[in-house]
Write a protein that holds these residues in place. Structure first.
Motif, PDB file in Angstrom:
ATOM      1  N   ILE A   1       0.839  -1.193   0.000  1.00  0.00           N
ATOM      2  CA  ILE A   1       0.000   0.000   0.000  1.00  0.00           C
ATOM      3  C   ILE A   1       0.878   1.248   0.000  1.00  0.00           C
ATOM      4  O   ILE A   1       0.642   2.191  -0.754  1.00  0.00           O
ATOM      5  N   VAL A   2       1.916   1.225   0.831  1.00  0.00           N
ATOM      6  CA  VAL A   2       2.811   2.382   0.900  1.00  0.00           C
ATOM      7  C   VAL A   2       3.461   2.624  -0.452  1.00  0.00           C
ATOM      8  O   VAL A   2       3.489   3.748  -0.964  1.00  0.00           O
ATOM      9  N   SER A   3       3.957   1.557  -1.058  1.00  0.00           N
ATOM     10  CA  SER A   3       4.581   1.691  -2.368  1.00  0.00           C
ATOM     11  C   SER A   3       3.580   2.255  -3.382  1.00  0.00           C
ATOM     12  O   SER A   3       3.910   3.132  -4.179  1.00  0.00           O
ATOM     13  N   GLY A   4       2.343   1.782  -3.326  1.00  0.00           N
ATOM     14  CA  GLY A   4       1.311   2.267  -4.245  1.00  0.00           C
ATOM     15  C   GLY A   4       1.023   3.746  -4.036  1.00  0.00           C
ATOM     16  O   GLY A   4       0.943   4.520  -4.995  1.00  0.00           O
ATOM     17  N   ILE A   5       0.895   4.146  -2.780  1.00  0.00           N
ATOM     18  CA  ILE A   5       0.617   5.554  -2.494  1.00  0.00           C
ATOM     19  C   ILE A   5       1.769   6.418  -2.990  1.00  0.00           C
ATOM     20  O   ILE A   5       1.567   7.468  -3.608  1.00  0.00           O
ATOM     21  N   ALA A   6       3.006   5.946  -2.750  1.00  0.00           N
ATOM     22  CA  ALA A   6       4.170   6.714  -3.190  1.00  0.00           C
ATOM     23  C   ALA A   6       4.110   6.927  -4.694  1.00  0.00           C
ATOM     24  O   ALA A   6       4.336   8.049  -5.186  1.00  0.00           O
ATOM     25  N   ILE A   7       3.777   5.889  -5.435  1.00  0.00           N
ATOM     26  CA  ILE A   7       3.712   6.017  -6.894  1.00  0.00           C
ATOM     27  C   ILE A   7       2.602   6.989  -7.293  1.00  0.00           C
ATOM     28  O   ILE A   7       2.774   7.811  -8.194  1.00  0.00           O
ATOM     29  N   ASN A   8       1.472   6.921  -6.609  1.00  0.00           N
ATOM     30  CA  ASN A   8       0.367   7.829  -6.927  1.00  0.00           C
ATOM     31  C   ASN A   8       0.764   9.293  -6.714  1.00  0.00           C
ATOM     32  O   ASN A   8       0.480  10.154  -7.545  1.00  0.00           O
ATOM     33  N   ILE A   9       1.439   9.558  -5.609  1.00  0.00           N
ATOM     34  CA  ILE A   9       1.860  10.941  -5.341  1.00  0.00           C
ATOM     35  C   ILE A   9       2.896  11.377  -6.366  1.00  0.00           C
ATOM     36  O   ILE A   9       2.841  12.471  -6.925  1.00  0.00           O
ATOM     37  N   PHE A  10       3.827  10.478  -6.625  1.00  0.00           N
ATOM     38  CA  PHE A  10       4.891  10.754  -7.596  1.00  0.00           C
ATOM     39  C   PHE A  10       4.290  11.093  -8.961  1.00  0.00           C
ATOM     40  O   PHE A  10       4.716  12.033  -9.632  1.00  0.00           O
ATOM     41  N   ALA A  11       3.253  10.337  -9.360  1.00  0.00           N
ATOM     42  CA  ALA A  11       2.661  10.536 -10.688  1.00  0.00           C
ATOM     43  C   ALA A  11       2.037  11.924 -10.804  1.00  0.00           C
ATOM     44  O   ALA A  11       2.206  12.614 -11.818  1.00  0.00           O
ATOM     45  N   VAL A  12       1.342  12.357  -9.762  1.00  0.00           N
ATOM     46  CA  VAL A  12       0.724  13.685  -9.797  1.00  0.00           C
ATOM     47  C   VAL A  12       1.803  14.752  -9.934  1.00  0.00           C
ATOM     48  O   VAL A  12       1.740  15.634 -10.800  1.00  0.00           O
ATOM     49  N   GLY A  13       2.839  14.627  -9.097  1.00  0.00           N
ATOM     50  CA  GLY A  13       3.914  15.613  -9.120  1.00  0.00           C
ATOM     51  C   GLY A  13       4.611  15.638 -10.458  1.00  0.00           C
ATOM     52  O   GLY A  13       4.798  16.707 -11.062  1.00  0.00           O
ATOM     53  N   LEU A  14       4.967  14.488 -10.952  1.00  0.00           N
ATOM     54  CA  LEU A  14       5.736  14.426 -12.196  1.00  0.00           C
ATOM     55  C   LEU A  14       4.941  15.000 -13.369  1.00  0.00           C
ATOM     56  O   LEU A  14       5.468  15.786 -14.161  1.00  0.00           O
ATOM     57  N   THR A  15       3.680  14.607 -13.483  1.00  0.00           N
ATOM     58  CA  THR A  15       2.910  15.070 -14.644  1.00  0.00           C
ATOM     59  C   THR A  15       2.681  16.583 -14.566  1.00  0.00           C
ATOM     60  O   THR A  15       2.805  17.277 -15.574  1.00  0.00           O
ATOM     61  N   ASN A  16       2.386  17.109 -13.386  1.00  0.00           N
ATOM     62  CA  ASN A  16       2.202  18.552 -13.253  1.00  0.00           C
ATOM     63  C   ASN A  16       3.487  19.299 -13.606  1.00  0.00           C
ATOM     64  O   ASN A  16       3.465  20.315 -14.305  1.00  0.00           O
ATOM     65  N   PHE A  17       4.597  18.741 -13.131  1.00  0.00           N
ATOM     66  CA  PHE A  17       5.890  19.360 -13.370  1.00  0.00           C
ATOM     67  C   PHE A  17       6.222  19.373 -14.855  1.00  0.00           C
ATOM     68  O   PHE A  17       6.576  20.401 -15.434  1.00  0.00           O
ATOM     69  N   LEU A  18       6.065  18.224 -15.500  1.00  0.00           N
ATOM     70  CA  LEU A  18       6.415  18.125 -16.916  1.00  0.00           C
ATOM     71  C   LEU A  18       5.474  18.968 -17.771  1.00  0.00           C
ATOM     72  O   LEU A  18       5.883  19.556 -18.768  1.00  0.00           O
TER      73      LEU A  18
END
Lengths: 291, 490
Positions: free
Chosen positions: A92-109
């Motif tokens: 679950i932790v790994s999944g949440i980390a990926i979800n947060i990462f995805a939001v950040g990365l896409t907004n940034f790019l």
């Protein structure tokens, strides 16, 4: 109010269109979970798929977009797989980390490449009908693989009782990696549909909880592809209805929006038959762990 | 006879603890070879190495005089070695047939050939007299049936050497007998059987040769016909073990527990106790014998107020009742708690352990340390969690706790289930000690030996009724066995 204004052919159209991402992602979720790995990263992978699909189409063509989305999706899934299978972290932790990462990365790019914070430029995509046909074919294929092939038997067995499979010489790791990557590919593909089919651009955080609803559909469908297909259609219908009713003041849209979650709870509470999650779900396999 | 299997100088450590040290094992073709030893002697580790689940730190394995390197179970299977684990390795929602073919599935152009699978399973089951229903799901089977599926799984993979880890631990006496017949049948067909156990009766009835293990090493290799239980027990434990303790008669005085016309239902709301009346007096051990499921479990629950009675009376004269529950994991211990915490469980409100709202850890720890010493609970560390201990030591925790609060009445159910013989002797001694102190003890056990050894009187339970009372000094074991099966006038 005229009911035929709401319940007409275009409602069904719209329901189908809204179901497609759920059908694809829930099928992915089924593969991952039946092998014993929880994948709530579906949400994030879907978002990444939507962004990189758009990107591929922007620089090259729609097909390249889908290929890029799928590659990024499988790499992200591979990361989740490494963390949860090899390094035995909490899934679950790994999944949440990926979800947060995805939001950040896409907004940034999005900002870096297009100087935009809301949405990307328009890009070319495919007709939603192509995705719909593909989604149905994939569900049938998934059903066949899981229930009529040796591989499917092994996937289900690994998710239930990995140690038993180990004693039979089945490579648990190989099957789990394979299944998590399949789930990544399907989630990313469903994301690409959002930006290259449903709409023709990427908008900020456009997966908007669909990954989680897909997980709900998977549970509602009792971890079976056909069941999840029905659940996805039903949730898609609820979503379409909600869009129709918006502002008309009949049923609060918030209620319809919450339907998937309410149904998931009902299923988990065992009201509609028994739903058995795979027995070893979320538990990393450790071959030398005690007796 | 050739020697098809040889394990030489096998050593294996787990995070610094030696499980196997320089172990040698030789198995002959077509024999039934028992590996005996106490819990933690390294039997299972050795077999897991043979099956490729663990890698040895050093040592070699030879099969038909050729050195083999068994890196994983797949290689073991290919070499004709199969293992039935203590906890069955079956997948409950799948059918028998699916479980048997798993990992070696018959297929036709990618598609699983389920029809062929059913046919193969039916043929094998017929050929070896192992009757099963191929289409039934495992979750609907009895334990004895599950074991048959496990055996078929090995045969389907062409196993020549079949390893069984404590195969009878979960079986009824009838199923055990059947299993040993299956062993004989399999060896007749040229297969070799290795089985791990710590039950000496089974070793004597079923095996041809015996390897005795103690603390990770081989203590002896024996021929079954040239040895006896006492000798094996001594080698297992490393000292003289008295299998039949001397029973002193103590004066039997006042009634402590009296039960009159007791009726109660079981979990399925069927009659479990049917008009049961008896009494237990100071200075005696009353044994309740019977085949599992004849109301004994319900009796213990009723007496300890864990189950409601329908009618009848329970009179207890005296203070403090000690209860050794039959399922120590479910009712006797909290596995996540430390030894010290488990040792005061249920008595934690006593003044010595707690004041108004605070536990007195100094007293608790002193108390725990004393008990750990007195009852020889190993490892001797009050801060260890209960689930790190072996079954025998877990049982000692419960007994230590229940015995130390001066009970007048002891309800003791299955005190030595899954406990190795060294600990069994210890527990039996403690029970006899309590009796000699003039306590009243009700002993409920499925182990006939245990009841014969300890009890002063035996009440035989059959279908929720007492169908007879016997004196263990006078009755023969097989007659008691017949009574347990409901035959009264044997």
């Amino acid at each position: 109010m005229n009911l035929s204004e709401i319940f007409n052919f275009s409602l069904i159209y719209s329901a189908l269109r809204l179901s497609i991402p759920l059908i694809l992602a829930s099928l992915g979720g089924i593969f991952s979970e039946l092998s014993g790995v929880v994948n709530i990263a579906l949400e994030g992978i879907m978002l990444l798929g939507a962004f990189f699909g758009m990107l591929g189409s922007y620089y090259f063509n729609p097909l390249a977009g889908i290929i890029l989305a799928v590659i990024i999706g499988s790499l992200t899934a591979l990361m989740h797989a490494l963390l949860s299978i090899k390094y035995r972290t909490d899934q679950i932790v790994s999944g949440i980390a990926i979800n947060i990462f995805a939001v950040g990365l896409t907004n940034f790019l999005l900002f870096l490449l297009f100087k935009q914070s809301g949405h990307s430029p328009e890009v070319k995509g495919f007709s939603w009908i192509i995705y719909a046909v593909l989604a149905f074919i994939l569900v049938i294929l998934g059903h066949f693989i899981l229930f009529y092939t040796p591989l499917g038997l092994r996937i289900r067995a690994v998710g239930e009782h990995p140690r038993a499979c180990d004693t039979l010489g089945i490579n648990i790791y190989k099957i789990r990696y394979l299944c998590v990557i399949i789930s990544g590919i399907l989630a990313a593909f469903s994301g690409a549909y959002l930006s290259l089919g449903h709409l023709s651009s990427f908008t900020r955080e456009m997966s908007a909880g669909r990954g989680f609803i897909a997980i709900a559909a998977m549970i509602f469908g009792k971890w079976k592809p056909i069941g999840a297909l029905y659940a996805s259609l039903f949730f898609g219908f609820a979503d379409a209805l909600q869009l129709r009713l918006m502002g008309k003041g009949m049923i609060p849209p918030e209620f319809l929006n919450s339907l998937p979650y309410i149904f998931t709870m009902i299923v988990l509470a065992g009201v509609i038959g028994k739903a058995h999650p795979p027995a070893s779900i979320g538990i990393p396999y450790n071959p030398e762990e005690g007796e | 006879m050739s020697v098809p299997l040889k394990m030489q100088n096998i050593t294996k450590c787990f995070s610094g603890i030696i499980a196997n040290y320089q172990v040698n094992l030789e198995i002959e073709k077509g024999e039934i070879h028992a590996i005996v030893g106490e819990n933690g002697a390294g039997k299972t580790t050795l077999m897991n190495i043979l099956y490729g689940l663990y890698r040895p730190d050093s040592g070699e394995i030879f099969l038909d005089n050729k050195k083999v390197n068994i890196k994983n179970p797949r290689i073991a299977i290919a070499l004709g070695i199969g293992m039935v684990h203590q906890h069955f390795m079956l997948i409950p929602p799948l059918t028998c047939a699916e479980n048997i073919i798993l990992g070696k599935e018959p297929a036709k152009n990618f598609k699983l050939d389920y029809k062929k699978a059913l046919k193969i399973v039916e043929e094998l089951s017929l050929k070896y007299g192992l009757k099963i229903e191929p289409k039934t799901k495992i979750e609907d089977l009895s334990v004895g049936m599950e074991q048959r599926v496990e055996i078929l799984k090995l045969i389907y993979r062409g196993a020549e050497i079949l390893i069984f880890d404590e195969p009878t631990a979960v079986l009824t006496p009838q199923e055990t007998e059947e299993l040993f017949l299956i062993f004989k049948e399999l060896t007749k067909q040229g297969r070799t059987i290795i089985f791990i156990t710590h039950k000496l009766n089974e070793v004597m009835t079923a095996s041809d040769r015996i390897t005795v293990m103690r603390r990770g090493k081989v203590a002896a290799l024996l021929k079954t016909k040239d040895t006896n239980k006492e000798e094996i027990a001594k080698m297992m434990v490393g000292r003289e073990v008295i299998l039949n303790l001397e029973k002193k008669t103590t004066p039997i005085t006042d009634i402590v527990l009296e039960v009159k016309n007791l009726k109660a239902l079981n979990d399925r709301h069927l009659p479990a106790l049917n008009d049961v009346s008896f009494s237990v007096r100071k200075g005696e051990i009353v044994g309740i014998a019977g085949i599992a499921g004849n109301g004994q479990s319900e009796l213990a629950e009723v007496l300890t107020n864990l189950r409601k009675i329908q009618s009848g009376e329970i009179l207890i004269k005296g203070k403090n009742l000690a209860h050794i529950p039959e399922d120590r994991l479910k009712r006797g211990l909290i596995l996540n708690y430390t030894l010290a915490e488990n040792l005061i469980l249920g008595y934690h409100r006593q003044k010595q352990f707690s004041s108004v709202c605070k536990l007195n850890f100094k007293n608790i720890n002193d108390f725990a340390e004393n008990l750990i010493k007195d009852f020889d609970i190993r490892p001797q560390n009050k801060d260890f969690k209960a689930n790190w201990l072996s079954g025998g030591n877990q049982q000692k925790i419960i007994i230590a706790r229940e015995f130390s609060f001066e009970p007048d009445l002891l309800i003791v159910a299955q005190p030595t289930r899954g406990v190795d013989i060294g600990a069994i002797e210890f527990i039996h001694r403690k029970l006899l000690e309590k009796k000699e102190q003039g306590k009243a003890i009700l002993l409920i056990s499925l182990e006939l030996d245990e009841i014969m050894t300890l009890a002063d009187r035996i009440l035989v339970f059959y279908e929720g009724k007492i169908i007879g009372e016997v004196n263990p000094r006078e009755i023969e074991e097989h007659k008691l066995g017949l009574m347990m099966a409901g035959v009264v006038n044997a």
